[in-house]
Design a protein around this motif. Structure first.
Motif, PDB file in Angstrom:
ATOM      1  N   LYS A  94      -5.163  14.775   0.562  1.00  0.00           N
ATOM      2  CA  LYS A  94      -5.123  14.603  -0.895  1.00  0.00           C
ATOM      3  C   LYS A  94      -4.784  13.152  -1.195  1.00  0.00           C
ATOM      4  N   ARG A  95      -5.551  12.566  -2.114  1.00  0.00           N
ATOM      5  CA  ARG A  95      -5.316  11.163  -2.462  1.00  0.00           C
ATOM      6  C   ARG A  95      -5.273  10.992  -3.979  1.00  0.00           C
ATOM      7  N   ASP A  96      -4.526   9.966  -4.391  1.00  0.00           N
ATOM      8  CA  ASP A  96      -4.308   9.642  -5.805  1.00  0.00           C
ATOM      9  C   ASP A  96      -5.189   8.423  -6.119  1.00  0.00           C
ATOM     10  N   GLU A 121     -18.401   0.188   2.330  1.00  0.00           N
ATOM     11  CA  GLU A 121     -19.073   1.450   2.654  1.00  0.00           C
ATOM     12  C   GLU A 121     -18.331   2.332   3.652  1.00  0.00           C
ATOM     13  N   HIS A 122     -17.270   1.807   4.283  1.00  0.00           N
ATOM     14  CA  HIS A 122     -16.553   2.637   5.254  1.00  0.00           C
ATOM     15  C   HIS A 122     -15.489   3.509   4.596  1.00  0.00           C
ATOM     16  N   PHE A 123     -15.065   3.154   3.394  1.00  0.00           N
ATOM     17  CA  PHE A 123     -14.033   3.940   2.700  1.00  0.00           C
ATOM     18  C   PHE A 123     -14.661   5.216   2.152  1.00  0.00           C
ATOM     19  N   LEU A 162     -12.392  11.688  12.357  1.00  0.00           N
ATOM     20  CA  LEU A 162     -11.036  12.243  12.302  1.00  0.00           C
ATOM     21  C   LEU A 162     -10.066  11.228  12.912  1.00  0.00           C
ATOM     22  N   ARG A 163      -8.861  11.154  12.365  1.00  0.00           N
ATOM     23  CA  ARG A 163      -7.903  10.133  12.787  1.00  0.00           C
ATOM     24  C   ARG A 163      -6.812  10.745  13.675  1.00  0.00           C
ATOM     25  N   PRO A 164      -6.207   9.954  14.572  1.00  0.00           N
ATOM     26  CA  PRO A 164      -5.114  10.498  15.410  1.00  0.00           C
ATOM     27  C   PRO A 164      -4.014  11.136  14.563  1.00  0.00           C
ATOM     28  N   SER A 165      -3.715  10.559  13.395  1.00  0.00           N
ATOM     29  CA  SER A 165      -2.830  11.223  12.423  1.00  0.00           C
ATOM     30  C   SER A 165      -3.278  10.734  11.061  1.00  0.00           C
ATOM     31  N   ASP A 166      -3.389  11.666  10.127  1.00  0.00           N
ATOM     32  CA  ASP A 166      -3.871  11.312   8.791  1.00  0.00           C
ATOM     33  C   ASP A 166      -2.761  11.633   7.797  1.00  0.00           C
ATOM     34  N   VAL A 167      -2.558  10.749   6.850  1.00  0.00           N
ATOM     35  CA  VAL A 167      -1.573  11.021   5.807  1.00  0.00           C
ATOM     36  C   VAL A 167      -2.100  12.203   4.991  1.00  0.00           C
ATOM     37  N   SER A 200     -16.952   5.589  -1.136  1.00  0.00           N
ATOM     38  CA  SER A 200     -18.170   4.796  -1.031  1.00  0.00           C
ATOM     39  C   SER A 200     -19.084   5.347   0.055  1.00  0.00           C
ATOM     40  N   ASN A 201     -18.477   5.788   1.143  1.00  0.00           N
ATOM     41  CA  ASN A 201     -19.268   6.302   2.249  1.00  0.00           C
ATOM     42  C   ASN A 201     -20.058   7.535   1.819  1.00  0.00           C
ATOM     43  N   PHE A 202     -19.378   8.463   1.123  1.00  0.00           N
ATOM     44  CA  PHE A 202     -20.079   9.673   0.666  1.00  0.00           C
ATOM     45  C   PHE A 202     -21.149   9.301  -0.373  1.00  0.00           C
ATOM     46  N   ALA A 203     -20.811   8.399  -1.300  1.00  0.00           N
ATOM     47  CA  ALA A 203     -21.776   8.007  -2.348  1.00  0.00           C
ATOM     48  C   ALA A 203     -22.999   7.352  -1.719  1.00  0.00           C
ATOM     49  N   THR A 262      -8.312  16.564  -3.471  1.00  0.00           N
ATOM     50  CA  THR A 262      -8.571  16.635  -2.029  1.00  0.00           C
ATOM     51  C   THR A 262      -9.883  15.873  -1.801  1.00  0.00           C
ATOM     52  N   ILE A 263     -10.095  15.441  -0.564  1.00  0.00           N
ATOM     53  CA  ILE A 263     -11.342  14.716  -0.264  1.00  0.00           C
ATOM     54  C   ILE A 263     -12.529  15.670  -0.446  1.00  0.00           C
ATOM     55  N   GLU A 264     -12.292  16.955  -0.223  1.00  0.00           N
ATOM     56  CA  GLU A 264     -13.348  17.944  -0.470  1.00  0.00           C
ATOM     57  C   GLU A 264     -13.733  17.959  -1.960  1.00  0.00           C
ATOM     58  N   ARG A 286       2.778  -1.376  -4.538  1.00  0.00           N
ATOM     59  CA  ARG A 286       2.259  -0.410  -3.543  1.00  0.00           C
ATOM     60  C   ARG A 286       1.148   0.344  -4.251  1.00  0.00           C
ATOM     61  N   THR A 287      -0.068  -0.055  -3.947  1.00  0.00           N
ATOM     62  CA  THR A 287      -1.225   0.497  -4.634  1.00  0.00           C
ATOM     63  C   THR A 287      -1.718   1.742  -3.911  1.00  0.00           C
ATOM     64  N   PHE A 288      -1.899   2.816  -4.681  1.00  0.00           N
ATOM     65  CA  PHE A 288      -2.480   4.034  -4.120  1.00  0.00           C
ATOM     66  C   PHE A 288      -4.000   3.840  -4.061  1.00  0.00           C
ATOM     67  N   SER A 344       0.803  -1.235   0.000  1.00  0.00           N
ATOM     68  CA  SER A 344       0.000   0.000   0.000  1.00  0.00           C
ATOM     69  C   SER A 344       0.828   1.273   0.000  1.00  0.00           C
ATOM     70  N   SER A 345       0.274   2.302  -0.624  1.00  0.00           N
ATOM     71  CA  SER A 345       0.902   3.627  -0.583  1.00  0.00           C
ATOM     72  C   SER A 345       0.904   4.206   0.827  1.00  0.00           C
ATOM     73  N   GLU A 346       0.040   3.652   1.708  1.00  0.00           N
ATOM     74  CA  GLU A 346       0.039   4.111   3.104  1.00  0.00           C
ATOM     75  C   GLU A 346       1.404   3.890   3.754  1.00  0.00           C
TER      76      GLU A 346
HETATM   77  N1  GDD Z   1     -13.221   6.591   5.555  1.00  0.00           N
HETATM   78  C1  GDD Z   1     -13.438   7.918   5.586  1.00  0.00           C
HETATM   79  N2  GDD Z   1     -14.694   8.395   5.927  1.00  0.00           N
HETATM   80  N3  GDD Z   1     -12.428   8.738   5.259  1.00  0.00           N
HETATM   81  C2  GDD Z   1     -12.675  10.075   5.275  1.00  0.00           C
HETATM   82  C3  GDD Z   1     -13.921  10.616   5.610  1.00  0.00           C
HETATM   83  C4  GDD Z   1     -14.984   9.736   5.957  1.00  0.00           C
HETATM   84  O1  GDD Z   1     -16.105  10.132   6.278  1.00  0.00           O
HETATM   85  N4  GDD Z   1     -13.851  11.964   5.490  1.00  0.00           N
HETATM   86  C5  GDD Z   1     -12.601  12.242   5.112  1.00  0.00           C
HETATM   87  N5  GDD Z   1     -11.882  11.112   4.991  1.00  0.00           N
HETATM   88  C6  GDD Z   1     -10.467  11.035   4.580  1.00  0.00           C
HETATM   89  C7  GDD Z   1      -9.569  10.156   5.447  1.00  0.00           C
HETATM   90  O2  GDD Z   1      -9.177  10.855   6.626  1.00  0.00           O
HETATM   91  C8  GDD Z   1      -8.418   9.923   4.461  1.00  0.00           C
HETATM   92  O3  GDD Z   1      -7.558  11.041   4.471  1.00  0.00           O
HETATM   93  C9  GDD Z   1      -9.117   9.856   3.100  1.00  0.00           C
HETATM   94  O4  GDD Z   1     -10.420  10.420   3.301  1.00  0.00           O
HETATM   95  C10 GDD Z   1      -9.265   8.472   2.512  1.00  0.00           C
HETATM   96  O5  GDD Z   1      -9.781   7.619   3.491  1.00  0.00           O
HETATM   97  P1  GDD Z   1     -10.182   6.091   3.158  1.00  0.00           P
HETATM   98  O6  GDD Z   1     -11.117   6.031   2.028  1.00  0.00           O
HETATM   99  O7  GDD Z   1     -10.609   5.467   4.447  1.00  0.00           O
HETATM  100  O8  GDD Z   1      -8.811   5.435   2.604  1.00  0.00           O
HETATM  101  P2  GDD Z   1      -7.297   5.529   3.121  1.00  0.00           P
HETATM  102  O9  GDD Z   1      -6.590   6.556   2.278  1.00  0.00           O
HETATM  103  O10 GDD Z   1      -7.221   5.658   4.594  1.00  0.00           O
HETATM  104  O11 GDD Z   1      -6.751   4.071   2.757  1.00  0.00           O
HETATM  105  C11 GDD Z   1      -7.106   3.466   1.522  1.00  0.00           C
HETATM  106  O12 GDD Z   1      -6.054   3.599   0.599  1.00  0.00           O
HETATM  107  C12 GDD Z   1      -4.862   2.891   0.903  1.00  0.00           C
HETATM  108  C13 GDD Z   1      -3.875   3.174  -0.216  1.00  0.00           C
HETATM  109  O13 GDD Z   1      -3.395   4.482  -0.086  1.00  0.00           O
HETATM  110  C14 GDD Z   1      -7.422   1.994   1.783  1.00  0.00           C
HETATM  111  O14 GDD Z   1      -7.978   1.441   0.614  1.00  0.00           O
HETATM  112  C15 GDD Z   1      -6.189   1.213   2.158  1.00  0.00           C
HETATM  113  O15 GDD Z   1      -6.507  -0.170   2.292  1.00  0.00           O
HETATM  114  C16 GDD Z   1      -5.167   1.411   1.050  1.00  0.00           C
HETATM  115  O16 GDD Z   1      -3.998   0.688   1.341  1.00  0.00           O
END
Ligand code: GDD
Length: 316
Positions: free
Chosen positions: A215-217, A184-186, A275-280, A189-192, A250-252, A173-175, A121-123
């Motif tokens: 910011k995510r790729d 549904e927790h990711f 919110l997470r204790p530390s977020d990438v 999917s959660n927003f959708a 950005t997630i926004e 290392r998959t992003f 993982s990219s994490e």
């Molecule tokens: N889950 C979730 N729910 N995340 C939220 C929310 C929410 O309501 N609001 C904002 N976020 C932010 C998280 O804080 C994070 O910065 C980002 O959205 C993505 O969160 P996730 O979808 O939970 O994925 P992830 O980035 O933590 O991890 C995913 O990607 C990795 C690869 O980079 C997972 O799929 C991992 O298994 C994977 O390895």
């Protein structure tokens, strides 16, 4: 060609099974646990060979591999949700690392000559400085959560088994990846799902969110599983490859894209529990090594992935 997918009942595993079947030249086998949901596999259950196996039990793994004797292994089974790893760090480590030890040991003891793909993982990169993006494979790994540590352990165990025993192991290392069937927790999917529920009047017009600044790729899962096939069949044993689109949202922005696909008017509220204790902060990948090795490039635009994901939740 016989392929084994650990975690075949999961999001990426079920898409990979569908892709391998569509190739027409691969016999698809996969492992499941008693408590696994078969929902995502329903359309293809009859075309695949499923074996019950608990990766945390070495006997179970040995017995399963002795029966299947695959030519290729895609090791996808894992506890993959970052927040769960804060609540259950030991469980995450055992699940992800010990399961893989049993798998590699069983392959070794049975003297199987199969190529093995390990989904990392990219994490693992975690804390990345602005001058380090887009991230290359040789970037330092500075994990920011227990899940990331477990993935580094899986990654390095794959490296070590290649070096020590010459086992043909390829790591990716998959992003971030998403698409129909995403749990549904990711975030996507959660927003959708929340939007689909609001459209149906099942949720008041308020969307709950966590950190919107990350910011995510993102790549579509249907592109990622093709990359897994290419990694397993054309990757260099011992190597590790980034799989990424090469751009971030950005997630926004992700939320805005999803909201542009609906007519409902919503308010947005931060839920402190999300919110997470530390977020990438930023994950932006350089996948040029994999692209030049295999010719892979993602095909599905992010907007299309979001449309398909929203439709998935509308139909459910
Ligand atoms: N889950 C979730 N729910 N995340 C939220 C929310 C929410 O309501 N609001 C904002 N976020 C932010 C998280 O804080 C994070 O910065 C980002 O959205 C993505 O969160 P996730 O979808 O939970 O994925 P992830 O980035 O933590 O991890 C995913 O990607 C990795 C690869 O980079 C997972 O799929 C991992 O298994 C994977 O390895």
């Amino acid at each position: 060609m016989k392929a084994l997918i650990t975690g075949i009942t999961g999001f990426a595993g079920s898409h990979l099974a569908g892709y391998l079947l569509s190739r027409g030249d691969v016999e698809v086998c996969g492992t499941y646990r008693v408590r696994s949901s078969m929902e995502l596999l329903e359309p293809i259950t009859k075309q695949i060979h499923l074996v019950e196996c608990e990766l945390r039990d070495p006997h179970s793994v040995h017995r399963m591999l002795e029966e299947i004797r695959p030519n290729l292994i895609f090791h996808l089974a894992a506890q993959s949700f970052v927040p769960t790893s804060w609540n259950s760090p030991a469980e995450t480590m055992v699940n992800n690392l010990v399961g893989q030890i049993h798998l590699l040991e069983a392959v070794r003891k049975l003297d199987l000559s199969c190529r093995i793909h390990i989904a990392c993982s990219s994490e693992e990169y975690g804390l990345v400085f602005p001058h380090e993006t887009p991230i290359k494979e040789d970037n330092p790994l500075r994990p920011l959560n227990p899940y990331a540590v477990s993935k580094i352990a899986q990654d390095f165990l794959g490296y070590q088994y290649y070096q020590s025993y010459g086992m043909p192991i390829i790591r990716t290392r998959t992003f971030n990846h998403t698409g129909p069937g995403r749990g549904e927790h990711f975030v996507t999917s959660n927003f959708a799902k929340q939007i689909a529920q609001i459209e149906l009047g099942l949720q008041p017009p308020k969307i709950f969110v966590g950190n919107l600044q990350a910011k995510r790729d993102f790549t579509d899962v249907r592109d990622i599983v093709q990359a897994y096939w290419l990694a397993a069949t054309h990757g260099e044993p011992g190597e590790v490859y980034n799989l990424s689109s090469g751009s971030t949202y950005t997630i926004e922005e992700v939320l805005r894209i999803l909201l542009s696909l609906t007519n409902v008017q919503v308010t947005v509220e931060v839920d402190p529990d999300r919110l997470r204790p530390s977020d990438v902060d930023t994950l932006l990948g350089d996948s040029s090594a994999f692209r030049s090795k295999t010719g892979w490039a993602p095909q599905i635009p992010f907007a299309k992935t979001m449309e398909d994901l929203l439709d998935y939740w509308r139909i459910l």
